[in-house]
Design an enzyme around this catalytic site. Structure first.
Site, PDB file in Angstrom:
ATOM      1  N   ALA A 118      -4.096   7.801  -4.688  1.00  0.00           N
ATOM      2  CA  ALA A 118      -2.775   7.241  -4.943  1.00  0.00           C
ATOM      3  C   ALA A 118      -3.004   5.770  -5.284  1.00  0.00           C
ATOM      4  CB  ALA A 118      -1.899   7.397  -3.709  1.00  0.00           C
ATOM      5  N   THR A 135       0.851  -1.191   0.000  1.00  0.00           N
ATOM      6  CA  THR A 135       0.000   0.000   0.000  1.00  0.00           C
ATOM      7  C   THR A 135       0.885   1.240   0.000  1.00  0.00           C
ATOM      8  OG1 THR A 135      -1.928   1.053   1.033  1.00  0.00           O
ATOM      9  CG2 THR A 135      -0.343   0.058   2.538  1.00  0.00           C
ATOM     10  N   ASN A 136       0.323   2.391   0.235  1.00  0.00           N
ATOM     11  CA  ASN A 136       1.121   3.621   0.275  1.00  0.00           C
ATOM     12  C   ASN A 136       0.598   4.515   1.390  1.00  0.00           C
ATOM     13  OD1 ASN A 136      -1.043   5.384  -0.851  1.00  0.00           O
ATOM     14  ND2 ASN A 136      -0.769   4.040  -2.610  1.00  0.00           N
ATOM     15  N   ARG A 137       1.190   5.709   1.533  1.00  0.00           N
ATOM     16  CA  ARG A 137       0.912   6.531   2.716  1.00  0.00           C
ATOM     17  C   ARG A 137      -0.323   7.434   2.573  1.00  0.00           C
ATOM     18  NH1 ARG A 137       5.892   9.879   3.770  1.00  0.00           N
ATOM     19  NH2 ARG A 137       4.650  10.593   5.531  1.00  0.00           N
ATOM     20  N   ALA A 138      -1.005   7.374   1.447  1.00  0.00           N
ATOM     21  CA  ALA A 138      -2.132   8.294   1.244  1.00  0.00           C
ATOM     22  C   ALA A 138      -3.255   8.015   2.249  1.00  0.00           C
ATOM     23  CB  ALA A 138      -2.669   8.144  -0.173  1.00  0.00           C
TER      24      ALA A 138
END
Ligand code: CTP
Length: 408
Positions: free
Chosen positions: A281, A214-217
């Site tokens: 994102a 996943t990512n930090r959004a």
């Protein structure tokens, strides 16, 4: 909750009537005061039975209006003075009684008489027992107020003071604020009749039942855009990844998990959209194979084979019709202007909003952002600030409603 500069210096009048949810008005007043608004309050006699005048006065730092003819006043026009002072009003909680009085033009105490004298956007936030709320008389009165252009912050379903569940709970703070935000908005009709589709947040690509990429959004920028679009009168469709943000009021919201789900959901709704803003994102890669059982650790390490996901934004802009506009975001840490321009051209966008998550005051999870908006022939830095205010400026650029632009 989104902070905003828009409330700074605004005269907001809060009306408190007699319901158990009266105590919740404190939280709203506190929020308004922290945003720099000038807050004054008026209460009915029954309102004062549920919450003390002193509490409200302490929060507003101003005397509460209660009496039609208070002792020591030389003129009986202070209900008019207050009505002329207010730039936006919220009645919280609004009882069946005050709704009925307003729908029938009755002013028999300070608060109801003041309501008749108001000439600024006014929101009612009803709260009552579910059977009262569903009573045809109340529903007719609500419909009348809606018809006259009053904002109605509909009550929610949930546990009531009576000990059972039903519709009638005061709408949550976020919804109250959204209605007030719309009430003070300088361009509340600028997206009327338009449908705005927005993506927000990050996606999750599962590797096995316990792991994911996943990512930090967090979705804050996309959700702020949805608040802003609602305040400008749009129909809003929000497609968002997992997270803790509360979907905005009166917004058609679709929660998704993976990039593939986001693609399918956006694809389904894109034909209805006049404007598509891709703030999510979206993962660029997903594991080539999902393991249904937990992958055990091996001494030699693990090599994951990833394959490309589809580009939601690019695919939508390939399908766009003449009336549709497509806006992207670019997250860049190196050569930002050059890379964002490349995306603008490559994805055939009408506008791209560029931000650099490594800059101070911008990035993931924070309330502020620094954005440069680019079109084919223009690049302009927006005022750095709260995400909601940045969202406002993005729409200003798109619609020509900003400073020096067209006013609706
Ligand atoms: N985007 C999308 N679908 C993808 C990837 C990105 O819709 N699979 C959208 C984003 O929502 C954003 C824009 O494309 O509006 C640019 O995203 P960004 O992550 O900055 O760039 P990428 O196109 O993914 O390229 P790169 O990661 O190489 O910078």
């Amino acid at each position: 909750m989104f902070p905003t500069k828009r409330l700074e210096g605004k005269n907001i009048l809060v009306g408190i009537t007699g319901g158990i949810a009266a105590y919740k008005s404190c939280e709203l007043i506190r929020y308004l005061v922290t945003q720099g608004a000038h807050v004054r309050a008026m209460m009915t006699a029954n309102g004062e039975k549920f919450i003390s005048r002193l509490t409200i006065e302490s929060l507003c730092n101003y005397p509460v209006y209660t009496e039609m003819f208070p002792e020591g006043r030389y003129a009986a026009t202070h209900h008019i003075e207050l009505a002329d002072w207010a730039e936006a009003v919220i009645i919280i909680p609004a009882t069946a009684n005050i709704i009925g009085k307003m729908a029938n033009g009755i002013g028999d105490d300070f608060l109801s008489t003041n309501l008749l004298a108001l000439h600024c956007p006014t929101v009612f936030a009803p709260a009552m027992n579910s059977n009262m709320w569903l009573n045809p008389a109340v529903q007719r009165n609500i419909a009348t107020l809606k018809n006259w252009g009053y904002g109605i912050c509909d009550p929610e379903e949930g546990f009531l003071a009576e000990g059972y569940s039903g519709v009638g709970r005061l709408a949550r703070l976020e919804y109250q604020v959204q209605h007030l935000y719309r009430a003070i908005h300088p361009h509340p009709e600028s997206l009327k009749g338009k449908t705005v589709l927005i993506t927000a947040g990050g996606t999750r690509e599962h590797i096995d039942p316990v792991r994911m990429l996943t990512n930090r959004a967090t979705g804050k920028m996309g959700f702020a855009l949805a608040w802003e679009a609602f305040a400008r009168g749009a129909e809003v469709i929000l497609v968002h990844g997992p997270g803790s943000l509360i979907p905005p009021v009166e917004v058609e919201s679709h929660g998704v998990v993976s990039a593939a789900e986001m693609f399918d959901t956006v694809q389904r709704h894109f034909p209805r959209a006049d404007l598509f803003i891709s703030a999510a994102a979206v993962a660029d890669y997903t594991p080539a194979r999902y393991s249904t059982s937990k992958i055990k650790k091996e001494e030699q390490g693990l090599t994951l084979k990833l394959e490309r996901t589809r580009d939601v934004l690019k695919t939508m802009s390939q399908q766009k019709k003449a009336h549709q506009r497509v806006i992207g975001f670019a997250v860049e840490t190196d050569n930002p202007l050059e890379n964002a321009r490349k995306k603008l051209i490559d994805k055939n966008l009408d506008m791209i909003a560029l931000n650099n998550p490594s800059e101070a005051g911008a990035g993931f999870g924070v309330d502020t952002n620094k954005v440069t908006v680019m079109t084919r022939d223009d690049a302009r830095e927006l005022t750095p600030g709260y995400k909601l205010d940045v969202a406002g400026e993005i729409f200003d650029r798109l619609l020509g409603t900003g400073e020096g632009g067209r006013d609706d």
